[in-house]
Design a protein around this motif. Structure first.
Motif, PDB file in Angstrom:
ATOM      1  N   SER A 168     -35.285  23.374  28.760  1.00 32.94           N
ATOM      2  CA  SER A 168     -34.594  24.666  28.813  1.00 32.94           C
ATOM      3  C   SER A 168     -34.868  25.434  30.104  1.00 32.94           C
ATOM      4  O   SER A 168     -34.064  26.280  30.506  1.00 32.94           O
ATOM      5  CB  SER A 168     -34.998  25.516  27.605  1.00 32.94           C
ATOM      6  N   LYS A 169     -35.989  25.126  30.773  1.00 29.04           N
ATOM      7  CA  LYS A 169     -36.332  25.854  31.992  1.00 29.04           C
ATOM      8  C   LYS A 169     -35.897  25.130  33.264  1.00 29.04           C
ATOM      9  O   LYS A 169     -36.174  25.602  34.377  1.00 29.04           O
ATOM     10  CB  LYS A 169     -37.836  26.127  32.027  1.00 29.04           C
ATOM     11  N   ILE A 170     -35.217  23.993  33.102  1.00 31.84           N
ATOM     12  CA  ILE A 170     -34.724  23.248  34.258  1.00 31.84           C
ATOM     13  C   ILE A 170     -33.327  23.755  34.615  1.00 31.84           C
ATOM     14  O   ILE A 170     -32.421  23.750  33.778  1.00 31.84           O
ATOM     15  CB  ILE A 170     -34.670  21.732  33.969  1.00 31.84           C
ATOM     16  N   ARG A 171     -33.173  24.194  35.836  1.00 33.86           N
ATOM     17  CA  ARG A 171     -31.884  24.750  36.268  1.00 33.86           C
ATOM     18  C   ARG A 171     -30.960  23.617  36.687  1.00 33.86           C
ATOM     19  O   ARG A 171     -31.096  23.037  37.770  1.00 33.86           O
ATOM     20  CB  ARG A 171     -32.104  25.729  37.422  1.00 33.86           C
ATOM     21  N   ILE A 172     -30.014  23.283  35.826  1.00 37.85           N
ATOM     22  CA  ILE A 172     -29.092  22.177  36.072  1.00 37.85           C
ATOM     23  C   ILE A 172     -27.805  22.423  35.296  1.00 37.85           C
ATOM     24  O   ILE A 172     -27.837  22.876  34.140  1.00 37.85           O
ATOM     25  CB  ILE A 172     -29.733  20.819  35.672  1.00 37.85           C
ATOM     26  N   SER A 173     -26.680  22.156  35.918  1.00 38.04           N
ATOM     27  CA  SER A 173     -25.385  22.380  35.279  1.00 38.04           C
ATOM     28  C   SER A 173     -25.046  21.236  34.325  1.00 38.04           C
ATOM     29  O   SER A 173     -25.613  20.142  34.409  1.00 38.04           O
ATOM     30  CB  SER A 173     -24.279  22.494  36.334  1.00 38.04           C
ATOM     31  N   ILE A 211     -33.396  18.712  42.095  1.00 37.95           N
ATOM     32  CA  ILE A 211     -34.128  19.383  41.021  1.00 37.95           C
ATOM     33  C   ILE A 211     -35.599  19.334  41.415  1.00 37.95           C
ATOM     34  O   ILE A 211     -36.195  18.257  41.489  1.00 37.95           O
ATOM     35  CB  ILE A 211     -33.894  18.692  39.666  1.00 37.95           C
TER      36      ILE A 211
END
Length: 424
Positions: A155-160, A188
């Motif tokens: 949930s804390k990984i910024r990915i589309s 990432i």
């Protein structure tokens, strides 16, 4: 730095087996044997493994090598295997293997988990510890009904969503998420840092039959510091060698080979040069020997083929030694004493411990004389392998024994107090 490895059902490791670099509360040789992480974890810079022939020492090295190759490998085809080899002497021959690697990258603890059989990656997970609790980077599992791998990010990984889909499409059932990530145009940070660590600080293992002479030669040509270290190694192994030289040589290429150049895995530039000159260029290595005849100093250049196996072995170890120290990398060596005098091995180990900040060395050996060298020994750094009647390897540390460190490790091991010796 590597903290711990868990193995289950791989090669000769049938049951869950744990190898650890974590230092015990023992303060022996603390200053140059132990590196402390930001969270207070104390990690050893060196560990050694003893055991009888065929007891599984090399398989510990092979496990690290398997994980290294698996993470980096991009298979040629999705129907190929995973390179996994189970414990074959029991019902486990048809079951998957399990691996867990705990390691630190830039001071942060990570946990990598893998469940894999010969054909399919069943589970693959990566966690990072921003604090005391882990946070998921990715969770990958195999959907048997759809016959595809599903990749989910924390949930804390910024990915589309589009990026997740791109990675999932590249994640073959027989390959790692990392190999898929390398094939997409994404960045990432949580994956980049681990891939950088795997690529530059998780060195390939060295076995006793590996010829590293050319590798060392290529490494020292453009690196003065590397060459000085190699020359120092040569001086210690063969006192009269004073320099290493390289001379360009050319070898004609037969016509039949020129006709198949297009199929060879070489660069376009190299291919064009071979076609133009109908020859290949290579460096021939010469070692300069200093001798004294009738009080007169003389120098002679001799090819590498005229050097002893021990000289070439110690010279070639200079390159991985330098890389490990320079990069704070993990270096695994199987049978470190191959072709070397025991005193050279002791010198190599002392040099490593003295120069390492966070570099790590794991090696296997039959050299019992090392157990007399109390200035390079800690109980928690000494491990043993023993093979049971069922063919499975048991791996354990000397730290598990209630044995006073002022007593002779050598004598106790020789008479079988720790196990891990041949039954004669």
């Amino acid at each position: 730095m590597i903290l711990e490895l868990k193995i289950q059902n791989f090669l000769s490791f049938k049951n869950e087996t744990v190898f650890s670099f974590e230092a015990t509360s023992d303060k022996a040789l603390e200053d140059y044997y132990v590196a402390e992480m930001p969270d207070g974890t104390r990690i050893l810079k060196m560990a050694m493994v003893y055991g009888a022939n065929a007891s599984g020492k090399s398989n510990l090295i092979n496990t690290f090598e398997f994980l290294n190759r698996f993470i980096e490998r991009i298979p040629d085809e999705k129907e190929g295997g995973t390179l996994f080899e189970p414990f074959n002497f029991a019902e486990t021959a048809t079951q998957p293997g399990r691996f867990e690697l705990l390691f630190y990258v830039a001071g942060k603890k990570h946990r990598y988990q893998l469940v894999v059989d010969k054909n399919i990656v069943l589970e693959e997970k990566l966690f990072v510890y921003p604090g005391s609790q882990p946070a998921a980077v990715f969770n990958r599992y195999y959907n048997a009904d759809k016959k595809v791998s599903i990749v989910e990010f924390g949930s804390k990984i910024r990915i589309s969503n589009q990026a997740v889909e791109a990675i999932q499409l590249k994640t073959l059932k027989n390959a790692s998420v990392f190999s898929a990530y390398k094939q997409v145009n994404l960045s990432i940070s949580e994956l980049d840092s681990v891939m950088e660590w795997i690529g530059s600080q998780f060195l390939n293992s060295i076995d006793p039959y590996m010829d590293l002479t050319s590798y060392c030669g290529n490494a020292i040509k453009d690196n003065v510091d590397m060459k000085m270290l190699a020359l120092r190694f040569l001086k210690e192994s063969a006192f009269n060698i004073t320099d290493v030289l390289f001379e360009d040589r050319m070898r004609k290429v037969p016509e039949e080979l020129l006709n198949v150049l297009e199929t060879m895995p070489i660069s376009d530039e190299e291919r064009a040069m071979i076609k133009r000159e109908k020859a290949v260029h290579f460096d021939e290595t010469f070692f300069t020997h200093r001798v004294v005849n009738d009080g007169k100093e003389e120098f002679f250049n001799m090819t590498e083929h005229r050097q002893s196996q021990g000289t070439l072995r110690y010279y070639s170890l200079a390159a991985p030694f330098f890389q490990a120290i320079k990069k704070n990398a993990f270096l695994p060596i199987d049978e470190i004493g191959s072709a070397l005098h025991p005193l050279l091995v002791i010198h190599f180990l002392k040099e490593f411990l003295q120069k390492s900040k966070q570099a790590q060395l794991l090696f296997t050996t039959h050299n019992m004389s090392l157990l007399n060298e109390k200035d390079i020994l800690r109980k928690d750094a000494i491990w043993f392998t023993e093979k049971g009647e069922n063919g499975a390897t048991d791996l354990y540390s000397l730290a598990n024994f209630n044995f006073r460190k002022e007593l002779s490790f050598f004598n106790a091991y020789k008479i079988g107090k720790f196990g891990g010796i041949p039954e004669l």
